[in-house]
Design an enzyme around this catalytic site. Structure first.
Site, PDB file in Angstrom:
ATOM      1  CD  GLN A 164      -2.743   1.216   2.469  1.00 16.10           C
ATOM      2  OE1 GLN A 164      -3.709   0.484   2.543  1.00 16.10           O
ATOM      3  NE2 GLN A 164      -2.387   2.022   3.449  1.00 16.10           N
ATOM      4  CD  GLU A 206      -2.509   7.796   2.294  1.00 14.48           C
ATOM      5  OE1 GLU A 206      -1.527   8.293   2.848  1.00 14.48           O
ATOM      6  OE2 GLU A 206      -3.103   6.817   2.739  1.00 14.48           O
ATOM      7  CG  ASP A 243       0.554   0.625   5.757  1.00 16.53           C
ATOM      8  OD1 ASP A 243       0.442  -0.561   6.111  1.00 16.53           O
ATOM      9  OD2 ASP A 243      -0.355   1.476   5.895  1.00 16.53           O
ATOM     10  CD  GLU A 286       0.983   1.737   8.916  1.00 20.21           C
ATOM     11  OE1 GLU A 286       1.826   2.663   8.798  1.00 20.21           O
ATOM     12  OE2 GLU A 286      -0.229   1.887   8.671  1.00 20.21           O
ATOM     13  CG  ASP A 313      -3.226   1.372  10.337  1.00 21.22           C
ATOM     14  OD1 ASP A 313      -4.100   1.807  11.085  1.00 21.22           O
ATOM     15  OD2 ASP A 313      -3.235   1.598   9.097  1.00 21.22           O
ATOM     16  CE  LYS A 338      -4.502   5.216   9.789  1.00 20.18           C
ATOM     17  NZ  LYS A 338      -4.840   3.936   9.086  1.00 20.18           N
ATOM     18  NE  ARG A 367      -7.701   6.058   8.359  1.00 24.30           N
ATOM     19  CZ  ARG A 367      -8.422   5.048   8.834  1.00 24.30           C
ATOM     20  NH1 ARG A 367      -9.090   5.190   9.957  1.00 24.30           N
ATOM     21  NH2 ARG A 367      -8.463   3.886   8.214  1.00 24.30           N
ATOM     22  CB  SER A 368      -6.525   6.843   2.113  1.00 23.41           C
ATOM     23  OG  SER A 368      -7.651   6.133   2.580  1.00 23.41           O
TER      24      SER A 368
HETATM   25  C1  2PG Z   1      -3.089   3.466   6.433  1.00 24.67           C
HETATM   26  C2  2PG Z   1      -3.950   4.635   5.992  1.00 24.67           C
HETATM   27  C3  2PG Z   1      -3.123   5.835   5.637  1.00 24.67           C
HETATM   28  P1  2PG Z   1      -6.385   4.313   5.201  1.00 24.67           P
HETATM   29  O1  2PG Z   1      -3.374   2.315   6.112  1.00 24.67           O
HETATM   30  O2  2PG Z   1      -2.146   3.666   7.195  1.00 24.67           O
HETATM   31  O3  2PG Z   1      -2.069   5.501   4.754  1.00 24.67           O
HETATM   32  O4  2PG Z   1      -4.812   4.277   4.937  1.00 24.67           O
HETATM   33  O5  2PG Z   1      -6.726   5.677   5.709  1.00 24.67           O
HETATM   34  O6  2PG Z   1      -7.029   4.003   3.879  1.00 24.67           O
HETATM   35  O7  2PG Z   1      -6.673   3.271   6.235  1.00 24.67           O
HETATM   36 MG    MG Z   2      -1.798   1.476   7.507  1.00 24.58          MG
END
Ligand code: 2PG
Ligand code: MG
Length: 437
Positions: A164, A206, A243, A286, A313, A338, A367-368
């Site tokens: 990702q 992102e 990640d 991550e 995460d 987050k 977040r994305s």
């Molecule tokens: C992640 C986030 C940010 P998402 O996985 O760390 O990169 O992605 O907000 O889509 O969960």
């Molecule tokens: Mg993540």
């Protein structure tokens, strides 16, 4: 009306960086001071995350927030009016009790997080200080180490590559400003390399490049090349963070690398990540395994935890209880923070405190799906969280946050000390371990 009492609370629908509806909350106090915040949204979400309330019917693919906004303007407003905005813990406790569900699904985590953060912003405004200063008090402050995405994949680029986020951190940079300068060079160099080999398909959610790689490892080769092309030393000046967001790859007990047309067992995945860690200057990984794959998370932490930051995460979802359980079983050594994963500011702070007690590292993360809201930068600085991840080095919902960090660094003047990245990443292979005292 008391000066710091909540005199008005409004919710409204605004739009995020993917063009999807989201919730904004605005809090006005007795003395006229006000605060505003907008809920972000994830695409690769953990099963244990607090749930956004989405309308689910016709427009906007079911992502409407009519009901979440109505909850802000109805029950949440009624419950919070006249409360002292400085009592963040009491406000958040009220929000949690009013919702009454374990996953915030009744009122919606999107409604709660916008209100919780708007209250913090209003409290800072009433004190006539920026939020970071309001949170830090007189504590000594440093800027966090940025973790910045260069290539985007996974759920943020329709699975074009499996990994990702390919990110950089700058262990050799002497300041937040310098880390951004180096990243700007690497970002530009990476784009030029991809364009040259006809592998550039635009930018992902992102702001990182949407790459047409033939293998996931090609991203690591290109990233090291881009660092070197920038005249910087891979590993010493600029290192790599990944990640994997591995929950997204996990089906039927295997990790599916669609790009390479193969499916790995957990052991094969561990072997691949260890090989990458030996071959490339990787300092942080991550979600290397799925959120339910405790055994692999433990085994990988045992094998690589002494030389690598291993971040949960989806695995921890900003939940203090999950962090403590993970620490108990020796899984990961850092947590992503987050606020919308758990729903309120106070619960996010509790997760950071639990991380500190367990000796875990931490990274405040966007977040994305993001907006112009820069509150999370203030949380990272104000709480003294040593790292910050807000996506790539393009698109204004990202750059607004990096630029806010620059303003805070300037406001701190000579007191601005970047958390020594060498201390964070000093356990990397080939380096002498750095005394943590
Ligand atoms: C992640 C986030 C940010 P998402 O996985 O760390 O990169 O992605 O907000 O889509 O969960
Ligand atoms: Mg993540």
């Amino acid at each position: 009306m008391k000066r710091t009492a909540i005199n008005e609370l409004r919710g409204r629908r605004v739009w995020d960086s993917r063009g999807r509806p989201t919730v904004e909350a605005e809090v006005v106090l007795g003395n006229g001071a006000w605060g505003r915040a907008i809920a972000p949204a994830g695409a690769s979400t953990g099963a244990g995350e607090a749930k956004d309330l989405r309308d689910g019917d016709a427009p906007f693919g079911g992502l409407g927030v009519r009901r979440a906004v109505a909850n802000v303007n109805g029950p949440i407003r009624s419950a919070l009016l006249t409360m002292d905005v400085r009592a963040q813990a009491a406000i958040d406790a009220k929000l949690i009790a009013l919702d009454g569900t374990a996953d915030k699904s009744r009122l919606g985590a999107n409604a709660l997080v916008a209100v919780s953060l708007a209250c913090a912003q209003a409290a800072a405004a009433a004190a006539r200080v920026p939020l970071w200063r309001h949170l830090a008090g007189e504590r000594r402050i440093a800027l966090p180490v940025p973790q910045i995405q260069i290539f985007g994949g996974g759920a943020h680029a329709r699975g074009r590559v499996d990994i990702q986020d390919y990110l950089v951190v700058c262990p050799g940079a002497g300041s937040f400003a310098e880390a951004l300068e180096w990243t700007a060079e690497v970002y530009a160099a990476a784009g030029a390399r991809l364009a040259k080999k006809n592998a550039l398909q635009g930018v992902a959610d992102e702001g990182g490049y949407w790459p047409a790689f033939r293998s996931n490892e090609e991203g690591l080769v290109e990233l090291v090349g881009a660092i070197a092309d920038s005249g910087l030393k891979p590993g010493d000046d600029v290192a790599i963070a990944l990640d994997i967001a591995a929950t997204q790859l996990w089906r039927g007990g295997r990790y599916h690398l669609a790009l390479e047309n193969r499916a790995l067992s957990a052991d094969q995945m561990i072997a691949m990540l260890l090989r990458w860690t030996d071959a490339y200057p990787i300092v942080s990984i991550e979600d290397p395994f799925a959120e339910t794959d405790h055994a692999a998370m433990q085994a990988f932490t045992r094998a690589a935890g002494a030389r690598l930051q291993i971040v949960g995460d989806d695995y921890f979802v900003t939940d203090a209880a999950r962090l403590r359980a993970g620490a108990e079983r020796g899984a990961c050594n850092a947590i992503l923070l987050k606020p919308n994963q758990i729903g309120t500011l106070s619960e996010t702070l509790a997760a950071w405190q639990a991380a500190q007690e367990a000796g875990y590292g931490a990274i405040v993360s966007a977040r994305s799906g993001e907006t112009e809201d820069v509150s999370i930068v203030h949380l990272a600085v104000g709480w003294g969280v040593p790292q910050l991840k807000v996506g790539s080095f393009s698109r204004s919902e990202r750059m607004a946050k990096w630029n806010e960090g620059l303003r805070i660094e300037e406001a701190l003047g000579t007191k601005a000390l970047l958390y020594p990245a060498q201390r964070l990443f000093g356990r990397r292979r080939g380096q002498t371990p750095v005394d943590k005292s």
